[in-house]
Write an enzyme that holds these catalytic residues in place. Structure first.
Site, short mmCIF file in Angstrom:
data_model
loop_
_atom_site.label_atom_id
_atom_site.label_comp_id
_atom_site.label_asym_id
_atom_site.label_seq_id
_atom_site.Cartn_x
_atom_site.Cartn_y
_atom_site.Cartn_z
N ARG A 89 -55.70 -6.04 1.50
CA ARG A 89 -55.04 -6.44 0.38
C ARG A 89 -53.94 -7.74 0.99
O ARG A 89 -54.11 -9.04 0.86
CB ARG A 89 -53.60 -5.90 -0.30
CG ARG A 89 -54.62 -4.53 -1.11
CD ARG A 89 -53.75 -3.96 -1.72
NE ARG A 89 -54.08 -2.82 -2.39
CZ ARG A 89 -54.25 -3.00 -3.33
NH1 ARG A 89 -54.44 -3.90 -4.03
NH2 ARG A 89 -54.96 -2.25 -4.42
N HIS A 105 -44.65 -5.94 -18.67
CA HIS A 105 -45.86 -5.00 -18.33
C HIS A 105 -46.01 -4.20 -19.81
O HIS A 105 -44.86 -3.51 -20.40
CB HIS A 105 -45.09 -3.17 -17.25
CG HIS A 105 -46.06 -2.45 -17.33
ND1 HIS A 105 -47.15 -1.85 -16.73
CD2 HIS A 105 -45.58 -0.54 -17.61
CE1 HIS A 105 -47.61 -0.74 -16.83
NE2 HIS A 105 -46.47 0.23 -17.71
N THR A 114 -40.72 -5.05 -7.70
CA THR A 114 -39.90 -5.08 -6.59
C THR A 114 -41.55 -3.73 -6.02
O THR A 114 -42.22 -4.57 -6.08
CB THR A 114 -39.22 -3.41 -6.64
OG1 THR A 114 -39.55 -2.77 -7.31
CG2 THR A 114 -37.43 -4.24 -7.22
N LEU A 157 -44.19 0.22 -7.18
CA LEU A 157 -45.01 -0.16 -8.59
C LEU A 157 -44.46 -0.37 -10.50
O LEU A 157 -44.17 0.65 -10.29
CB LEU A 157 -46.46 0.09 -8.59
CG LEU A 157 -48.07 -0.21 -10.17
CD1 LEU A 157 -47.92 -1.75 -9.45
CD2 LEU A 157 -48.31 0.61 -9.78
N ASP A 158 -44.74 -1.66 -11.23
CA ASP A 158 -43.79 -1.29 -12.27
C ASP A 158 -42.41 -1.00 -12.50
O ASP A 158 -42.42 0.08 -13.22
CB ASP A 158 -44.83 -0.24 -12.98
CG ASP A 158 -45.87 -0.96 -12.96
OD1 ASP A 158 -47.25 -0.51 -13.54
OD2 ASP A 158 -46.43 -2.91 -12.86
N GLU A 205 -45.22 -9.01 -26.35
CA GLU A 205 -44.78 -9.70 -25.51
C GLU A 205 -45.12 -11.29 -25.44
O GLU A 205 -44.07 -11.61 -24.47
CB GLU A 205 -46.42 -10.04 -24.45
CG GLU A 205 -46.71 -7.57 -24.11
CD GLU A 205 -47.73 -7.24 -23.30
OE1 GLU A 205 -48.21 -8.91 -22.97
OE2 GLU A 205 -48.17 -7.02 -23.26
#
Ligand code: GRF
Length: 194
Positions: free
Chosen positions: A64, A108, A140, A143-144, A173
């Site tokens: 990654r 999200h 942050t 995750l989510d 959204e």
């Protein structure tokens, strides 16, 4: 304010952000970047005159950090003030996220803190929830997670399946993200609740 947007696919959220910035001038879209060179959103962004770049994550395998190092080059060259994740489907390392601490947003498709991760609509249906929706939050390293900047709620209707619910949420959204970004670049952190 200069805004860069990361996408992975169709980019419908990205397009709404670009359209509202170009129509209202509250910020400037300076780059659309995708981890998938075939993302349909890239062509849509180019049509709108926004610079685009694709950095394919696949050659990097599980590394990654190496993928992110490649992505960071065009991203930092665009000198964004704000980074918006919009249908971006790669998990970013804490090292990447902390570079944009306090100026990185994500949308999200659930009413966080419910249903972080994937398959959010099916999970809401399986739980028998009467409501579903979407959340824009500051990104942050978790995750989510992160401070909620806006939420939009929709009813779950009889006969809904994941696709019909997803379509209803996606419509919200497209209203929520621009409303949140407009406030965010103005320095206003009051949550947008739709
Ligand atoms: C949608 O499922 C949306 O809920 C989520 O990412 C997916 C693709 O969005 N945010 P987009 O059309 O690529 O913006």
């Amino acid at each position: 304010k200069r805004v860069a947007i990361l996408i992975s696919g169709g980019g419908s959220n990205m397009i709404r952000l670009v359209e509202t910035m170009q129509a209202e001038g509250y910020a400037a879209p300076v780059l659309v970047a995708s981890n998938d060179p075939t993302a349909a959103g890239l062509a849509k962004a180019a049509v709108k005159g926004v610079p685009t770049v694709a950095v394919d994550h696949r050659p990097f395998g599980k590394d990654r950090a190496a993928f992110e190092a490649e992505l960071l080059q065009p991203l930092l060259a665009a000198e964004p003030d704000v980074l918006c994740l919009a249908g971006f489907m790669r998990v970013l390392t804490p090292g990447f996220v902390t570079r944009f601490s306090g100026r990185m947003l994500n949308i999200h498709p659930s009413l966080l803190p419910k249903y972080p991760g994937l398959h959010t609509h099916q999970r809401a249906l399986d739980a028998g929830d009467a409501e579903a929706g979407c959340t824009v939050h500051e990104v942050t390293p978790v995750l989510d997670d992160g401070p909620i900047l806006g939420q939009a709620r929709v009813p779950v209707l009889p006969g809904d399946d994941a696709d019909t619910l997803a379509a209803r949420v996606l419509t919200m959204e497209h209203q929520l993200y621009p409303a949140v970004l407009r406030r965010f670049v103005a320095g206003d952190r009051t949550p947008v609740l739709l």
